[in-house]
Design a protein around this motif. Structure first.
Motif, PDB file in Angstrom:
ATOM      1  N   LEU A 278     -10.679  -6.856 -14.096  1.00 19.07           N
ATOM      2  CA  LEU A 278      -9.764  -8.173 -13.725  1.00 19.07           C
ATOM      3  C   LEU A 278      -8.655  -8.154 -13.199  1.00 19.07           C
ATOM      4  CD1 LEU A 278     -11.023  -9.746 -17.199  1.00 19.07           C
ATOM      5  CD2 LEU A 278     -12.199 -10.204 -14.816  1.00 19.07           C
ATOM      6  N   GLY A 279      -8.334  -8.927 -12.228  1.00 20.32           N
ATOM      7  CA  GLY A 279      -7.248  -8.663 -11.282  1.00 20.32           C
ATOM      8  C   GLY A 279      -5.999  -9.030 -12.319  1.00 20.32           C
ATOM      9  N   LEU A 280      -4.563  -8.274 -12.110  1.00 23.25           N
ATOM     10  CA  LEU A 280      -3.615  -8.486 -12.864  1.00 23.25           C
ATOM     11  C   LEU A 280      -3.248  -9.881 -12.604  1.00 23.25           C
ATOM     12  CD1 LEU A 280      -1.491  -5.594 -11.978  1.00 23.25           C
ATOM     13  CD2 LEU A 280      -2.302  -6.123 -14.228  1.00 23.25           C
TER      14      LEU A 280
ATOM     15  N   HIS B 225      -2.076  -3.041  -3.814  1.00 23.08           N
ATOM     16  CA  HIS B 225      -1.566  -4.133  -4.739  1.00 23.08           C
ATOM     17  C   HIS B 225      -1.435  -5.272  -3.884  1.00 23.08           C
ATOM     18  CE1 HIS B 225       1.445  -5.507  -7.967  1.00 23.08           C
ATOM     19  NE2 HIS B 225       0.330  -6.300  -7.994  1.00 23.08           N
ATOM     20  N   ALA B 226      -2.303  -6.367  -4.230  1.00 24.60           N
ATOM     21  CA  ALA B 226      -2.157  -7.526  -3.222  1.00 24.60           C
ATOM     22  C   ALA B 226      -2.429  -8.821  -3.998  1.00 24.60           C
ATOM     23  CB  ALA B 226      -3.165  -7.507  -2.226  1.00 24.60           C
ATOM     24  N   PHE B 227      -1.809  -9.824  -3.360  1.00 23.33           N
ATOM     25  CA  PHE B 227      -1.926 -11.376  -3.347  1.00 23.33           C
ATOM     26  C   PHE B 227      -1.958 -12.168  -2.505  1.00 23.33           C
ATOM     27  CE2 PHE B 227      -0.367 -15.462  -4.460  1.00 23.33           C
ATOM     28  CZ  PHE B 227      -1.133 -16.055  -5.256  1.00 23.33           C
ATOM     29  N   PRO B 228      -2.752 -13.091  -2.050  1.00 25.41           N
ATOM     30  CA  PRO B 228      -4.110 -13.453  -2.984  1.00 25.41           C
ATOM     31  C   PRO B 228      -4.851 -12.032  -2.979  1.00 25.41           C
ATOM     32  CG  PRO B 228      -4.094 -14.203  -0.771  1.00 25.41           C
ATOM     33  CD  PRO B 228      -2.907 -13.768  -0.921  1.00 25.41           C
TER      34      PRO B 228
ATOM     35  N   GLU C  74      -3.876 -11.140  -8.903  1.00 29.85           N
ATOM     36  CA  GLU C  74      -3.450  -9.904  -7.894  1.00 29.85           C
ATOM     37  C   GLU C  74      -4.496  -8.645  -8.068  1.00 29.85           C
ATOM     38  OE1 GLU C  74       0.393  -8.594  -9.469  1.00 29.85           O
ATOM     39  OE2 GLU C  74       0.956 -10.534  -9.894  1.00 29.85           O
ATOM     40  N   TYR C  75      -4.986  -8.514  -6.885  1.00 23.00           N
ATOM     41  CA  TYR C  75      -5.918  -7.228  -6.626  1.00 23.00           C
ATOM     42  C   TYR C  75      -5.194  -5.955  -6.718  1.00 23.00           C
ATOM     43  CZ  TYR C  75      -9.902  -4.613  -4.470  1.00 23.00           C
ATOM     44  OH  TYR C  75     -10.664  -3.803  -4.586  1.00 23.00           O
TER      45      TYR C  75
ATOM     46  N   VAL D 265       0.868  -1.163  -0.028  1.00 21.12           N
ATOM     47  CA  VAL D 265      -0.114  -0.108   0.116  1.00 21.12           C
ATOM     48  C   VAL D 265       0.954   1.343   0.029  1.00 21.12           C
ATOM     49  CG1 VAL D 265      -1.929   1.170   1.020  1.00 21.12           C
ATOM     50  CG2 VAL D 265      -1.566  -1.233   1.481  1.00 21.12           C
ATOM     51  N   LYS D 266       0.564   2.141  -0.829  1.00 15.22           N
ATOM     52  CA  LYS D 266       1.680   3.427  -1.100  1.00 15.22           C
ATOM     53  C   LYS D 266       0.577   4.388  -1.641  1.00 15.22           C
ATOM     54  CE  LYS D 266       3.254   1.830  -5.368  1.00 15.22           C
ATOM     55  NZ  LYS D 266       4.282   1.194  -6.374  1.00 15.22           N
TER      56      LYS D 266
END
Length: 471
Positions: A91-93, A63-66, A239-240, A50-51
């Motif tokens: 759609l997630g990366l 930006h996250a996984f899962p 990735e979210y 998070v930034k």
């Protein structure tokens, strides 16, 4: 499951406080953050980064996984701040999806999302294809994908078919060497798979990286071998990614979170979010005084009054930010006056003379050269009032813009436009306009529920205000 969060940028301290409050682990903290707060730090690679945004410091990038880790953190952030505008990837990366090919190298994916298929030959129209999403900017309807299966882990991404190794630019020296040893130890065929080493590999052991490479390669090969199904579907969510715009009211909440861990002046994040250095330097100076015990957090209110007073007699712009991410630069205006009040309040008056003909939006009235606009910006309030006069001084109409309480910087002012507005012509009743636009933004989740409710309340209030002030 406990997710690990990495924070960066101007909201970092506040985000650390939020993560601790909501029960997350903290990972890969910067040296500055470690020196500021005494908190336990996980040695795990982060699930969530998070930034602040690269294009706008008013935004937070998640930006996250899962995928569900990002959903959860965003929900926790919005629950805390209440007011925000959110743009999410369709759609997630690196999501792996089945899609139906169409003309023009396009394919219809799940939920009716259209994917531009990049790389190689265009698939045969009507056929089903299995693609990986490689570009899906938050808020954009443009989604790009490529044939093949690419799966994400905490330390690596593995694609099949593919070839070769790439290493994150954040990995150097021994970290890069460790990653290359892990790839070799995994035993996978680099003529059939490509491996991208992520920055999180720095926090993982060589064996853990190798195990993740083997696991992802096996799953990627299985998904590619089985071929696409008969209908569009998501096979792996990837990735979210989302952008959360924080208006002034949300930044005030972030100020409180930051203050729970580190000396903080009022308006800290609002002042730090401007692109120039001047507001940030004033904030840093004021917080040195807080740390020395010379004054309290109200020094931040003094900075706002100081900047506002310095705008008088100069030209300034209004950054009119829409929930969809578009920023409209209004002006330039001449700042004719500033009337301070206690705390974050006060009124700034802007003026301009129109040189070209046109139409006053919302009012449907002709604009002539020589007409004059007077804008009343109320700090701490949700209404910005625009008055329009002809060259003889006769009032033509009034436009009440519904927006989040404005923020002040040396460039001018900024706010989040809440889409609905109220207009009034002399001798007529106030009229609320663009309600449908607000309702669509609320239904789609572009604006939070609390912000939608506030917008409706403020539109009703604006009608009463215009009725009494401009009969």
């Amino acid at each position: 499951m406990l997710y690990a969060v990495r924070v960066r940028g101007i909201y970092a301290t506040a985000l650390v406080a939020l993560a601790l409050k909501k029960g997350y682990l903290l990972s890969d903290l910067s040296k500055t953050m470690l020196s500021r707060v005494e908190v336990p730090v996980s040695t795990r690679p982060p699930n969530i980064t998070v930034k602040h945004g690269e294009e706008s410091r008013d935004e937070i990038v998640i930006h996250a996984f899962p995928y569900e880790a990002g959903e959860r953190f965003e929900a926790d952030l919005l629950e805390e701040v209440g007011h925000a505008a959110v743009r999410r990837s369709l759609l997630g990366l690196r999501s792996v999806v089945d899609a139906r090919a169409a003309e023009g190298c396009r394919a219809e994916g799940p939920g009716g999302v259209w994917i531009i298929v990049k790389g190689g030959e265009c698939p045969q129209p009507g056929s089903m294809v299995r693609v990986t999403v490689v570009r899906s900017p938050p808020g954009s309807e443009v989604v790009e994908g490529r044939l093949g299966v690419e799966l994400t882990g905490l330390t690596v991404r593995v694609m099949h078919p593919g070839s070769g190794v790439r290493i994150s630019r954040h990995l150097t020296g021994e970290d890069a060497a460790k990653a290359l040893r892990a790839v070799e130890a995994s035993g996978i065929d680099l003529n059939r798979f490509s491996v991208h080493i992520r920055s999180g590999a720095r926090l993982a052991g060589e064996g853990d990286i190798s195990d993740e490479i083997r696991r992802l390669a096996s799953e990627a090969e299985r998904l590619w071998r089985e071929g696409p199904g008969g209908e569009p579907a998501v096979l792996s969510r990837g990735e979210y990614l989302s952008l959360v715009y924080l208006p002034s009211t949300a930044k005030h909440v972030m100020d409180g979170l930051r203050a729970s861990l580190y000396p903080t002046v009022n308006n800290h994040h609002s002042l730090k979010s401007w692109s120039s250095e001047a507001e940030g330097l004033l904030t840093d100076f004021a917080e040195e005084g807080v740390r020395e015990g010379l004054w309290g957090g109200e020094a931040g209110d003094l900075i706002v009054r100081f900047i506002s007073s310095r705008l008088v007699g100069r030209t300034a712009v209004v950054l009119h930010r829409r929930p969809d991410g578009e920023t409209i630069r209004l002006g330039p205006f001449r700042v004719s006056s500033y009337r301070p009040s206690s705390g974050r309040g006060g009124e700034i008056v802007l003026e301009r003379t129109f040189r070209s003909p046109g139409v006053y939006d919302g009012l449907g009235l002709e604009r002539r050269p020589g007409d004059r606009g007077v804008t009343h910006v109320y700090l701490g309030d949700w209404l910005t009032i625009h008055e329009y006069y002809d060259k003889g001084g006769r009032l033509l109409g009034v436009y009440a813009n519904i927006n989040t309480p404005p923020e002040v910087g040396f460039e001018g002012l900024k706010y989040l436009d809440l889409l609905v507005d109220v207009v009034k012509r002399p001798g007529e009743e106030p009229e609320t306009i663009d309600q449908g636009e607000l309702e669509r933004a609320c239904r789609s989740g572009l604006l939070t529920d609390k912000l939608c409710e506030e917008a409706a309340r403020q539109a009703e209030r604006a009608s009463g205000l215009l009725r009494s002030r401009y009969p």
